[in-house]
Motif scaffolding. Structure first.
Motif, PDB file in Angstrom:
ATOM      1  N   PHE A 179      60.321 -40.661  -6.116  1.00 16.23           N
ATOM      2  CA  PHE A 179      60.297 -39.386  -5.605  1.00 16.23           C
ATOM      3  C   PHE A 179      60.752 -38.930  -4.101  1.00 16.23           C
ATOM      4  O   PHE A 179      59.656 -39.484  -3.218  1.00 16.23           O
ATOM      5  N   THR A 180      60.533 -37.801  -3.629  1.00 15.37           N
ATOM      6  CA  THR A 180      60.597 -37.595  -2.175  1.00 15.37           C
ATOM      7  C   THR A 180      59.615 -36.044  -2.816  1.00 15.37           C
ATOM      8  O   THR A 180      60.384 -35.035  -3.804  1.00 15.37           O
ATOM      9  N   ASP A 181      58.693 -35.440  -2.117  1.00 10.84           N
ATOM     10  CA  ASP A 181      58.000 -34.475  -2.935  1.00 10.84           C
ATOM     11  C   ASP A 181      57.352 -34.099  -3.594  1.00 10.84           C
ATOM     12  O   ASP A 181      57.605 -33.435  -3.921  1.00 10.84           O
ATOM     13  N   GLY A 182      56.936 -34.688  -4.260  1.00 14.83           N
ATOM     14  CA  GLY A 182      56.147 -34.215  -5.262  1.00 14.83           C
ATOM     15  C   GLY A 182      55.548 -33.809  -5.661  1.00 14.83           C
ATOM     16  O   GLY A 182      54.692 -33.814  -4.891  1.00 14.83           O
ATOM     17  N   VAL A 183      55.784 -33.113  -6.635  1.00 13.98           N
ATOM     18  CA  VAL A 183      54.112 -31.880  -6.456  1.00 13.98           C
ATOM     19  C   VAL A 183      53.616 -31.482  -8.478  1.00 13.98           C
ATOM     20  O   VAL A 183      54.178 -33.366  -9.191  1.00 13.98           O
ATOM     21  N   GLU A 184      52.722 -31.324  -8.217  1.00 13.04           N
ATOM     22  CA  GLU A 184      51.652 -32.061  -9.529  1.00 13.04           C
ATOM     23  C   GLU A 184      51.856 -31.529 -10.092  1.00 13.04           C
ATOM     24  O   GLU A 184      52.953 -30.539 -11.039  1.00 13.04           O
ATOM     25  N   GLY A 185      52.137 -32.567 -11.796  1.00 14.24           N
ATOM     26  CA  GLY A 185      52.800 -31.954 -13.250  1.00 14.24           C
ATOM     27  C   GLY A 185      53.955 -32.470 -12.927  1.00 14.24           C
ATOM     28  O   GLY A 185      54.978 -32.493 -14.184  1.00 14.24           O
ATOM     29  N   PHE A 239      52.999 -38.097 -15.084  1.00 17.95           N
ATOM     30  CA  PHE A 239      53.126 -37.144 -14.882  1.00 17.95           C
ATOM     31  C   PHE A 239      51.888 -37.251 -13.520  1.00 17.95           C
ATOM     32  O   PHE A 239      51.004 -37.354 -13.092  1.00 17.95           O
ATOM     33  N   LEU A 240      52.236 -37.138 -12.428  1.00 23.58           N
ATOM     34  CA  LEU A 240      51.408 -36.785 -10.705  1.00 23.58           C
ATOM     35  C   LEU A 240      50.420 -35.560 -11.406  1.00 23.58           C
ATOM     36  O   LEU A 240      50.438 -34.455 -11.622  1.00 23.58           O
ATOM     37  N   ASN A 253      47.880 -41.163  -7.062  1.00 22.88           N
ATOM     38  CA  ASN A 253      47.349 -40.288  -8.069  1.00 22.88           C
ATOM     39  C   ASN A 253      48.187 -39.379  -9.881  1.00 22.88           C
ATOM     40  O   ASN A 253      49.029 -38.472  -9.225  1.00 22.88           O
ATOM     41  N   PHE A 254      48.445 -40.574 -10.594  1.00 20.22           N
ATOM     42  CA  PHE A 254      48.861 -40.090 -11.760  1.00 20.22           C
ATOM     43  C   PHE A 254      47.588 -39.360 -12.728  1.00 20.22           C
ATOM     44  O   PHE A 254      46.468 -39.695 -13.180  1.00 20.22           O
ATOM     45  N   LYS A 301      42.453 -38.574 -13.231  1.00 20.26           N
ATOM     46  CA  LYS A 301      43.738 -39.788 -11.863  1.00 20.26           C
ATOM     47  C   LYS A 301      43.477 -41.470 -12.239  1.00 20.26           C
ATOM     48  O   LYS A 301      42.424 -41.698 -12.366  1.00 20.26           O
ATOM     49  N   LEU A 302      45.094 -41.653 -12.269  1.00 19.30           N
ATOM     50  CA  LEU A 302      45.470 -43.474 -12.028  1.00 19.30           C
ATOM     51  C   LEU A 302      45.533 -43.960 -10.830  1.00 19.30           C
ATOM     52  O   LEU A 302      47.051 -43.309 -10.684  1.00 19.30           O
ATOM     53  N   SER A 303      44.904 -44.753  -9.860  1.00 19.26           N
ATOM     54  CA  SER A 303      45.367 -44.360  -8.957  1.00 19.26           C
ATOM     55  C   SER A 303      46.329 -45.961  -9.079  1.00 19.26           C
ATOM     56  O   SER A 303      45.979 -46.348  -9.436  1.00 19.26           O
ATOM     57  N   VAL A 304      47.215 -45.402  -7.559  1.00 19.44           N
ATOM     58  CA  VAL A 304      48.057 -46.954  -7.146  1.00 19.44           C
ATOM     59  C   VAL A 304      47.793 -46.752  -6.120  1.00 19.44           C
ATOM     60  O   VAL A 304      48.538 -45.921  -5.150  1.00 19.44           O
ATOM     61  N   ARG A 305      48.490 -47.489  -4.789  1.00 20.30           N
ATOM     62  CA  ARG A 305      48.456 -48.588  -4.093  1.00 20.30           C
ATOM     63  C   ARG A 305      47.938 -50.367  -3.700  1.00 20.30           C
ATOM     64  O   ARG A 305      47.119 -50.243  -3.899  1.00 20.30           O
TER      65      ARG A 305
END
Length: 471
Positions: free
Chosen positions: A154-160, A83-84, A191-192, A48-52
């Motif tokens: 985005f809203t309610d993102g899903v894995e991938g 990608f998430l 997390n990307f 993962k690539l974390s962003v915060r």
């Protein structure tokens, strides 16, 4: 720039001489960073690539360092796709920036300490040595060393789930074959996926689209809508392999992207346009309405031989969109007419159409804003009326629809409580400081409000403004 949302899908490299090449370039390196107590610590994670932009702060870098293998000056389009790694509910966003090409500090960074080689200035990425990072801020970058590109939302993102960001300008500015992107400034933890994520389809990549080797710059543009009177097809020929040698072309036109089903005309030398008529194209030279046509230009170079072109298309549509004028903006006030609590105004629209493909309809609608909802009388006609009983800034849209194309225009109606109120609402100008009652005129009424209550009031506690206090 435009941001598109896609799902994990690897692009296909287009084959065939003369075709525009679309090349997928996987990321060579990626790494997350973390601030405060971890600012000098490499925070590599192979997933993962974390962003915060909160807590300790997380920003993530993605590097492509093999771009010197491509002639980026010939790029037509370029996108970065990320990608998430895991889903995230709610409304989310994340900024995407690039490290400027002239920033070379720690440009050789790697994602793990076991790859370090200080002798060659190769160091594992950290918060404090990340190129272009503004170490004092949890979300922002050094504006002098980075360029903001776009914001992923985005809203309610899903894995991938993937996000495609246009990065052509960044790649065209590259001079060393190394391009670095930064994911940063997300209010919440996102997390990307990394370049070495276990799921290969989630790994970030660039999509590069290059100019074709053969015929280029089609007129009309690929996918254009035209009318059936289109007179010619034009293009730009490739430069001959041997300067001064001629270029000959075969031009195909038809209703299917298949040379065997298309009409062909041979042109040259060095001709870059052909008339659309039945002499050149016996079966397709008389364009029909509402048809998608395909055309392709194959070129012949004396050294290279045949350079096949890519298929282009255009759609014929003789229908012109309706013309709409919603009229001039209006400023009115309650009591402007006979009723002191209301005002009625006319929406004076004007529409017209070419009669194709048939009769057209019109409709007035009220735009949603802070103004109260009102009733539009004769909303299906050019001229309608509206009665207002409340102050506000109202907007109305007139739309004409011929069944194929629509055109709209919007008019604003400002409704004030009085002429004075309406005037200031329309201009936005503040009232005069001395206009205490805000009636648009400075007079004795304002004098009373400003001074009368405190007339001769004295704040001198020693002499009472000239009158000595008794001893």
């Amino acid at each position: 720039m435009r941001t598109l949302t896609v799902f994990a899908l690897m692009a296909v490299v287009l084959g065939g001489s003369g075709r525009a090449a679309e090349v997928v370039v996987p990321a060579d390196m990626s790494c997350r960073t973390e601030g405060f107590g971890y600012a000098d610590t490499n925070r590599h994670d192979s997933s993962k690539l974390s962003v915060r932009a909160s807590s300790n702060g997380n920003k993530s870098w993605i590097k492509f360092d093999q771009l010197g293998d491509y002639d980026l000056s010939k790029l037509r389009a370029a996108t970065l796709t990320v990608f998430l790694h895991e889903g995230k509910s709610g409304s989310q966003q994340c900024d995407v920036s690039a490290v400027n090409d002239d920033v070379t500090e720690n440009i050789k960074w790697v994602d793990h300490p076991n790859q370090e080689n200080p002798a060659e200035e190769i160091y594992a990425l950290t918060w404090n040595n990340a190129p272009g990072n503004l170490t004092s801020d949890m979300g922002l970058l050094d504006a002098a060393k980075t360029t903001y590109i776009d914001t992923i939302t985005f809203t309610d993102g899903v894995e991938g789930q993937g996000f495609e960001v246009e990065v052509l300008d960044i790649l065209l500015a590259d001079t060393d074959g190394i391009v670095q992107f930064v994911l940063h400034n997300s209010p919440n933890l996102l997390n990307f996926a990394t370049h070495d994520n276990p799921t290969e389809a989630k790994q970030p990549y660039l999509t590069l689209r290059f100019a074709p080797e053969g015929a280029d710059h089609p007129v009309p543009e690929d996918g254009a809508e035209v009318d059936t009177t289109l007179a010619q097809l034009a293009w730009t020929n490739p430069e001959p392999n041997t300067p001064g040698e001629p270029i000959y072309c075969d031009v195909y036109l038809g209703a299917d992207p298949n040379r065997l089903l298309m009409d062909k005309v041979e042109v040259g030398p060095d001709v870059s346009g052909v008339a659309i008529n039945t002499d050149n194209f016996p079966n397709f030279g008389l364009l029909a309405n509402k048809v998608t046509y395909y055309w392709v230009v194959d070129c012949y170079d004396t050294d290279k031989g045949l350079i096949k072109g890519e298929f282009w298309s255009f759609y014929t549509n003789d229908n012109l969109p309706p013309e709409v004028d919603a009229g001039a903006d209006q400023v009115v006030w309650l009591g402007m007419g006979e009723d002191p609590n209301q005002v009625t105004t006319t929406l004076s629209g004007v529409t017209s159409d070419d009669g194709l493909p048939g009769p057209y309809t019109v409709l007035w609608t009220q735009e949603v804003n802070d103004a109260p909802a009102v009733v539009i009388v004769n909303a299906d006609q050019d001229v309608a009326t509206v009665t207002f009983s409340e102050r506000g800034v109202y907007e109305f849209t007139l739309t004409a629809d011929d069944g194929d194309k629509q055109t709209s225009d919007t008019v604003q109606v400002i409704v004030g409580d009085s002429p004075c109120d309406a005037s200031h609402m329309s201009t936005g100008e503040p009232y005069h400081p001395a206009d205490a009652n805000q009636d648009c005129i400075v007079d004795l009424a304002d004098f009373v409000l400003l001074l009368a209550e405190d007339w001769l009031a004295c704040t001198d506690t020693l002499t009472q403004c000239g009158m000595l206090l008794p001893m």
